[in-house]
Enzyme design. Sequence first.
Site, PDB file in Angstrom:
ATOM      1  N   GLU A 267       6.722  -6.534   4.001  1.00 46.43           N
ATOM      2  CA  GLU A 267       6.488  -4.973   4.801  1.00 46.43           C
ATOM      3  C   GLU A 267       8.160  -4.939   4.725  1.00 46.43           C
ATOM      4  O   GLU A 267       8.978  -5.423   5.939  1.00 46.43           O
ATOM      5  CB  GLU A 267       6.297  -5.295   5.969  1.00 46.43           C
ATOM      6  CG  GLU A 267       5.836  -3.695   6.695  1.00 46.43           C
ATOM      7  CD  GLU A 267       4.911  -3.934   7.457  1.00 46.43           C
ATOM      8  OE1 GLU A 267       4.141  -2.587   8.290  1.00 46.43           O
ATOM      9  OE2 GLU A 267       4.951  -5.322   8.200  1.00 46.43           O
TER      10      GLU A 267
ATOM     11  N   LYS B  57       0.100   3.681   4.858  1.00 47.35           N
ATOM     12  CA  LYS B  57      -0.505   2.197   6.245  1.00 47.35           C
ATOM     13  C   LYS B  57      -1.437   3.082   6.213  1.00 47.35           C
ATOM     14  O   LYS B  57      -1.113   3.942   7.446  1.00 47.35           O
ATOM     15  CB  LYS B  57       0.682   1.462   6.455  1.00 47.35           C
ATOM     16  CG  LYS B  57       0.176   1.345   7.537  1.00 47.35           C
ATOM     17  CD  LYS B  57       1.104   0.040   8.459  1.00 47.35           C
ATOM     18  CE  LYS B  57       0.769  -1.202   9.235  1.00 47.35           C
ATOM     19  NZ  LYS B  57       2.187  -2.075   9.591  1.00 47.35           N
TER      20      LYS B  57
ATOM     21  N   CYS C 273       0.358  -4.872   6.259  1.00 47.26           N
ATOM     22  CA  CYS C 273       0.373  -5.775   6.967  1.00 47.26           C
ATOM     23  C   CYS C 273      -1.391  -5.048   8.284  1.00 47.26           C
ATOM     24  O   CYS C 273      -1.910  -6.144   8.218  1.00 47.26           O
ATOM     25  CB  CYS C 273       1.503  -5.511   8.566  1.00 47.26           C
ATOM     26  SG  CYS C 273       2.315  -6.943   9.340  1.00 47.26           S
TER      27      CYS C 273
END
Length: 295
Positions: free
Chosen positions: A43, A118, A155
Site C-alpha cells: 500500500e 479504497k 488494507c
Amino acid sequence: MDEVKVGLLQMASEDSPDKNLDKTVSMIEKASYEGCQIVCTQELFKTKYFCQTEDWNNFSLAEEISPENKTIKVLSSIAKDKQMVIIASLFEKRTAGIYHNTAVVIDADGSFLGIYRKMHIPDDPHFYEKFYFTPGDLGYRAFRTKYATVGVLICWDQWFPEAARLTAMKGAQIIFYPTAIGWLPEEKEEFGESQHNAWETVQRGHAVANGCFVASVNRVGFEPSPDGNGGIQFWGQSFISDPYGQIVKKSSQNKEEVLSAVVDLKMIEEIRTVWPFFRDRRTDSYTDITRLWSD
C-alpha cells in the site's frame, strides 16, 4: 491459464518517492527474473506511511492518475517489456480537495486497465486515513488481465467479508490486498501475536468463503511518527492463501523480498464444485446487510 506465478513486493520505504519507485522497479525486475507474471506492490508504495499524523503538507505527495502520469508510464513500460501484470497502490489526487487511496492495474502489454479506490477508510491512532482519503466511489471491481482475472482491495478493506464477496462475484480469481499494517511498539508485547493472527486468519477465511486465492502484501521496517510520538513496526509477513485457506507461501517479518509462488487456478472450479457456497447463498434473506445495525 491454469497456473500463474504471482510476486508480492515487500519492502521498507525510503523518504524519497523517487527512490521508492526505483526500488520497486528493481524488485519488479527481480520478480521477472523469477518468472512472475503478476506482481503487486504494498500500500502507498512510493511513500512512507504518512497517515500517522494529520499534516496538510502531505497532500503534496498525491499525484493525478492517468495513462499520462509519470509513475504510470514507468510501470507501463516495464510491464510491457517484461510481459507482466502490475498492480500498484498510489496516493491519488482526483481534484482539489478530493484524494483517494488508489490501486492501478496495468496489463502485460503495458495497457492501463483501470483503478480501484479504497472503500473502507480507518481512523485510529497512527492510522488517520480519514483526514487524507475520500472513500472510493467505483465499487468493487475485477480486471481481466492476460494471465488471470484479478480483484484489488486495500488494507482496511481486508476486514470486511462483504468486500471480498462482491469482488469475487465480479469474477476475481485472485484478490490482491496492498497493505500497510503493523504493531504500535507499546502494544506489541501484549497484543502483537493476536493482532497478526486475526489479520491473517480473516483473509484466509475470505479465500475459503469465496473459493479464490488471496494475496496480501505488507511493508516492513519501523517508521517513527513525524511528531515524535512512537511509530509503527510494520510486520511484513506477506502471504498467498489458496481457496482452502492454506498458506501457499509467506515472507519474513523484517526483510525486503519478492515473495513469489505459483497458484493453480484450476483449484477454483474444483473447490467451488465441491463447496458450492455461491450456489447455496440465500440472497432473499440478506436484505438487512445494507443496514448499519439490526436493532
